[in-house]
Enzyme design. Structure first.
Site: not given
Lengths: 356, 356
Positions: B77, B79-80, B128, B133, B242
């Site tokens: 995702g 955002g990291h 991850k 995922d 998250h």
């Protein structure tokens, strides 16, 4: 009739509620007055190629002084990390003197740094244009010269938002400091003489302009609450790196519009030619995630392309920050060929690192 | 009697005030549903050595596929950041597939990335451990193998805070991903065969453990308000990247105590020997300034010294983030000599860069 004492506080149970206390910002620190020393201990542990004195507040290249090389010293209030300590190392600064948070270092620190990096070719001080910094560096230069050291100074004043701000006569010094330190540092590494290093530093400053936008205020560990108040949908356009007021408060707008405002302001005061190539720094203020900085950088390149301005070098990230402030700044430098070659030269610091 | 309608809203002037609406977080974005594509446009403009397709959500080394080299693909995702796109380049990943914010990429992206980096020596997927995922990468591997490509996968599951979390069966994958991608990437760069690259990746994961602490929640551009609520003096101990719940909520404490908690948790599950040397990552969650991360790193080294654990490599900064969350995580890796040599090998990406 409600009871209230003369501090203006309202007694419990009275009809008029107290205004809400400002929301405290949670900080990852130990004692607030130990934050500079604590962070320097961490810096020392992480970077064995730095000689760090957390109490004297000095960060020096381990191999300083380098014989025959002009030494570069900078410094300023803590709270703008990685500036300046993160830029100490081969190809950039020889030493940095961090002050207390948002407070100029003292002349004694600067003199000690100057001595530590003098390899016989003189020392250049890179000074951001804030009154305290300018006065203290001037005094330090006088003291160092009394000891027989050769010192030149360049004052960085790239922020076009306002002239004469909270802590400054004239324009404030912000993002261009990174360009000045990298480019002058590379020239010093090639053993250029002091006047040449000072000259390129001045030319980089003259060729650079910046403009910042705050989405939130920042919080110093000492105060624990934001240094100023912004409404829930309000931003500060032209903000300084200590939260100094800018040109106006405005409602939050899409990134593209905010970047557009910054680009207009910077290009209006950048030296000719208007369509000359630029180096671009899209800088985060500390609290804005990299994801959003890349969104803004895409908008920056688009805004420059529309105006026919080619971007020949770029940097995106948190480099000249204001603690945890959310927001960004744009710095453009109308670099000549020499500046670009020096930008590309190897650098080996905590925050900027590349070989060739 | 106060008037109130059945939505629970209170009429103006009534005695019981409405609970305050969650405070919106100001974001430096354009349209929230364009944030991934916009950020990828910015990434492409800033890094000419990346081939970026903002619509297909692919980030690939420009020189891929490299003949005879195992290709490394990761993704997850958005955002990291800088994970994973910021780790694409010589010495690390060959391609990254970013999903929507906090959402797995889709198998189609992963297959396309696998094709793009296959130089005839096979492809390693670094995954991850989040259910989406893992399932999507597994499907992608099957599809790629049907096309005749050789694929191995390593699942990263280093976060000791909880087993079985919001999006995960087993431990979550966090900071160790950086160690896995760097070290396996360096071995691939030396033209090691696929099984050897997969093996070192697995060994790095097995040797690594992480633990995170959130001082604030994070806010996705889509929602605009924090993904969870933390009280003004409350922290989440053991948080996921998250914002998944951790082990407990606790009052904010000095950095030293929070780091101590993380170190205890990580060391309790790190493989023997207990006093073996470690690589240390003091990672910021995105919203904590570098100044505070260095404070925490100083505390980390002190906590490890007290236990006789030498730190032989270190990294401090925002690498595996949660948008604008304030907080940090600690990752330790009980690295062997081979891992250290591969860590030191040159790397040339947007976020990690060093020569030798």
């Amino acid at each position: 009739m409600d009871a209230s004492d003369d501090t203006g506080a309202t007694a419990p149970g009275a009809g008029t509620p107290e205004p809400p206390a400002p929301r405290r910002t949670k900080k990852l620190v130990n004692a607030p007055d130990e934050v500079v020393a604590d962070a320097l201990r961490g810096l020392a542990a992480a970077h064995p190629r730095l000689r760090v004195d957390p109490r004297a507040r000095l960060v020096v290249r381990t191999d300083a002084p380098v014989a025959g090389k002009v030494g570069l010293v900078s410094g300023g209030g803590t709270g703008h990390e990685p500036l300046h300590s993160g830029f100490v190392g081969p190809g950039m600064l020889d030493a940095a003197c961090p002050g207390a948070v948002f407070t100029s270092p003292v002349p004694h620190q600067m003199v000690e740094a100057t001595r530590a990096v003098d390899g016989g070719a003189g020392v250049l001080h890179v000074v951001k244009n804030y009154t305290g910094d300018v006065l203290n560096f001037r005094m330090a230069a006088e003291l160092a010269e009394e000891e027989g050291l050769s010192v030149r100074q360049v004052v960085v004043d790239d922020d076009v938002a306002v002239s004469d701000s909270t802590f400054t006569a004239g324009r404030r010094g912000t993002g261009a400091t990174l360009f000045v330190e990298k480019i002058a540092g590379a020239l010093a590494e090639r053993r250029a003489p002091l006047d040449a290093v000072a000259d390129v530093a001045r030319r980089v400053n003259d060729a650079s302009r910046s403009f910042g936008v705050a989405l939130t205020a920042c919080t110093t560990p000492e105060r624990g609450v934001p240094t100023f108040e912004l409404g829930p949908d309000e931003i500060e356009v032209g903000v300084g790196i200590h939260g100094e007021p800018g040109r106006e408060r405005r409602a939050l707008a899409p990134a593209r519009e905010l970047v557009e405002t910054a680009v207009e302001a910077v290009l209006a005061e950048l030296p000719d030619p208007v369509d000359g190539p630029v180096m671009a720094l899209l800088n985060g203020m500390g609290g804005t995630p990299l994801l959003e900085l890349y969104v803004a950088y895409g908008d920056l390149v688009e805004a420059l392309e529309l105006r026919g301005v080619p971007v020949v070098r770029s940097l995106v990230g948190n480099y000249v920050t204001s603690l945890d402030m959310a927001g960004f700044s744009v710095t453009l430098c109308r670099a000549d060929e020499e500046m670009l070659r020096l930008w590309d030269a190897p650098v080996e610091t905590a925050a900027l690192r590349w070989g060739r």
